[in-house]
Design an enzyme around this catalytic site. Sequence first.
Site, PDB file in Angstrom:
ATOM      1  N   TYR A 223      13.470 -12.102  19.983  1.00 55.17           N
ATOM      2  CA  TYR A 223      12.307 -11.345  20.453  1.00 55.17           C
ATOM      3  C   TYR A 223      12.686 -10.757  21.820  1.00 55.17           C
ATOM      4  O   TYR A 223      13.859 -10.625  22.148  1.00 55.17           O
ATOM      5  CB  TYR A 223      11.108 -12.321  20.484  1.00 55.17           C
ATOM      6  CG  TYR A 223       9.779 -11.670  20.703  1.00 55.17           C
ATOM      7  CD1 TYR A 223       9.387 -10.552  19.975  1.00 55.17           C
ATOM      8  CD2 TYR A 223       8.901 -12.174  21.668  1.00 55.17           C
ATOM      9  CE1 TYR A 223       8.163  -9.949  20.198  1.00 55.17           C
ATOM     10  CE2 TYR A 223       7.671 -11.587  21.887  1.00 55.17           C
ATOM     11  CZ  TYR A 223       7.316 -10.471  21.156  1.00 55.17           C
ATOM     12  OH  TYR A 223       6.108  -9.885  21.388  1.00 55.17           O
TER      13      TYR A 223
ATOM     14  N   LYS B  98       5.248 -10.799  -9.763  1.00 58.32           N
ATOM     15  CA  LYS B  98       6.438  -9.932  -9.793  1.00 58.32           C
ATOM     16  C   LYS B  98       7.321 -10.258  -8.585  1.00 58.32           C
ATOM     17  O   LYS B  98       8.553 -10.287  -8.688  1.00 58.32           O
ATOM     18  CB  LYS B  98       6.027  -8.455  -9.751  1.00 58.32           C
ATOM     19  CG  LYS B  98       5.210  -8.018 -10.957  1.00 58.32           C
ATOM     20  CD  LYS B  98       5.995  -7.167 -11.930  1.00 58.32           C
ATOM     21  CE  LYS B  98       5.159  -6.863 -13.165  1.00 58.32           C
ATOM     22  NZ  LYS B  98       5.883  -6.318 -14.279  1.00 58.32           N
TER      23      LYS B  98
HETATM   24  C1  LIG Z   1       4.547  -6.444 -17.987  1.00 61.45           C
HETATM   25  C2  LIG Z   1       3.787  -5.435 -17.276  1.00 61.45           C
HETATM   26  O1  LIG Z   1       4.243  -4.880 -16.288  1.00 61.45           O
HETATM   27  C3  LIG Z   1       2.480  -5.078 -17.767  1.00 61.45           C
HETATM   28  O2  LIG Z   1       2.052  -5.587 -18.803  1.00 61.45           O
HETATM   29  O3  LIG Z   1       1.819  -4.248 -17.102  1.00 61.45           O
HETATM   30 MG   LIG Z   2       2.815  -3.692 -15.213  1.00 59.72          MG
END
Ligand SMILES: CC(=O)C(=O)O
Ligand SMILES: [Mg+2]
Length: 467
Positions: A108, A163
């Site tokens: 920092y 994700k």
């Molecule tokens: C797997 C995916 O990205 C969906 O079903 O929207």
């Molecule tokens: Mg999707």
Amino acid sequence: MAQTSIIVRLELDHDTVSFGDVAAVVSKAGGDITSIDVIRSGKESSIRDITVDAGEHSEALIVESLKNLIGIKLINVSDRTFLVHLGGKIVIQPTLPIKNREDLSQVYTPGVAKVCKAIHENPSKAYSLTIKRNTVAVISDGTAVLGLGDVGPYAAAPVMEGKAMLFKQLAGVDAFPLCLDTRDTEEIIRTIKAVSPIFGGINLEDISSPRCFEIEQRLTEELDIPIFHDDQHGTAVVVIAGLLNALKIVNKRINHVRIVVNGIGAAGVSICKILLDAGVTRLVPVDKEGAIVYGGEYEQPMWQWLAEQPQVERESGSLKEVIRGADVFIGVSRGGLLNGDDVQSMNEKSIVFALANPEPEVNPEEALKHVAVLATGRSDYPNQINNVLVFPGLFRGALDCRAKRINEPMKLAAARAIASVVSDIELNEQYIIPSIFNDKVVPAVRKAIVETAILTGVARRIPPDFR
Ligand SMILES: CC(=O)C(=O)O
Ligand SMILES: [Mg+2]
Ligand SMILES: NC(=O)C1=CN([C@@H]2O[C@H](COP(=O)(O)OP(=O)(O)OC[C@H]3O[C@@H](n4cnc5c(N)ncnc54)[C@H](O)[C@@H]3O)[C@@H](O)[C@H]2O)C=CC1
């Protein structure tokens, strides 16, 4: 059928009921006790947590049956799926500890200032001196979340966190979920551009069509980092990978088969494009109003584009009509549109990819009676065709070679790489696509992406293992 797992906390009155009674009631209601934890044990009563696996429709019956069992007090029921979401699914961690003032003055102020100046003088140093090198944004406005539709940015977050987990676990990519509280195309573009400096790539997710096309195109033109709409291209890549292998099983050629794609939204448009690139000559795109036909006129620019492709058939009709005689059905629309008879009306040795999530276009048990190869987007049936096979390795490769963008050759190379993970000896009706836990997938996709990025001139760096 999808399994769900619940944990039931109960108090047993030992004079009235035995654990055997509990087990019998659970089994009769369709459940399977997989573990028992004693929370408190006394002479007259005990408290136990039982974990029960059940079909998704048996859960309520199991709880109701236990409630009605004399001598049982139901204290709590928790769904394990909810439990794994408690507090969210990702955290941010520093790469080194700050143990003393010297450390502090380096990470920092004041030390950090000279690093800021270095990046100011040469912005490409952001890749070596900040998290940009390894960080991707997973961005959604919550308008097309799985097949649930427009559930908004708050409800989209569990998918985007999921994700992000997959990015990290499978490919070591740091991904951050950004759920935007706007559905205005211009505002989404402006916002993503404004936050882009810290990211090495943008994974657009679950943004409904047709806005997703313009958002992706404009961002690709206006930013110099890869922009990838996962539902379009990730899905198209994994579909073509699965199809190449499925066609080997039925011994049909891609340029001979008649393919129906149902749901011409984000995923469907991109699937149609990649099929045409791969040499398909007989394509029937279908949406709610029926087949999109060659020579037709459509308001939606992507549908109009399809209507101008000579490989698209001329014959109109509803899904149930046009599916007759088809060799391949690819569904990226919504659940429960077809029955066993519809699938039976397809050509012999048919291939059905019913990919709507969470409920496929056709009940898998029904379809299995009539098809040569079946795939769904789900993890509880063989052949899970899901874009998770693509995005981790694709971004791993794109970040490693600092690709400016993801082009068509890179997508096709990724598809071939995924298909090649299943060897000819392993290939069968139940195994056309590798599992997401197959550790060959990410390296194979990464390699294909890096090699093709270098070959097509979009790589800005040659990773050491490619020099
Ligand atoms: C797997 C995916 O990205 C969906 O079903 O929207
Ligand atoms: Mg999707
Ligand atoms: N397995 C996988 O990896 C993936 C699966 N999907 C699934 O595909 C579906 C669509 O996703 P997106 O393309 O992102 O959504 P989207 O909202 O962009 O497109 C859906 C399209 O389906 C059409 N549609 C709705 N009902 C229909 C019907 N009865 N007949 C024909 N078409 C119909 C809509 O008009 C729209 O054009 C969702 O269920 C999603 O979960 C999407 C991406 C990846």
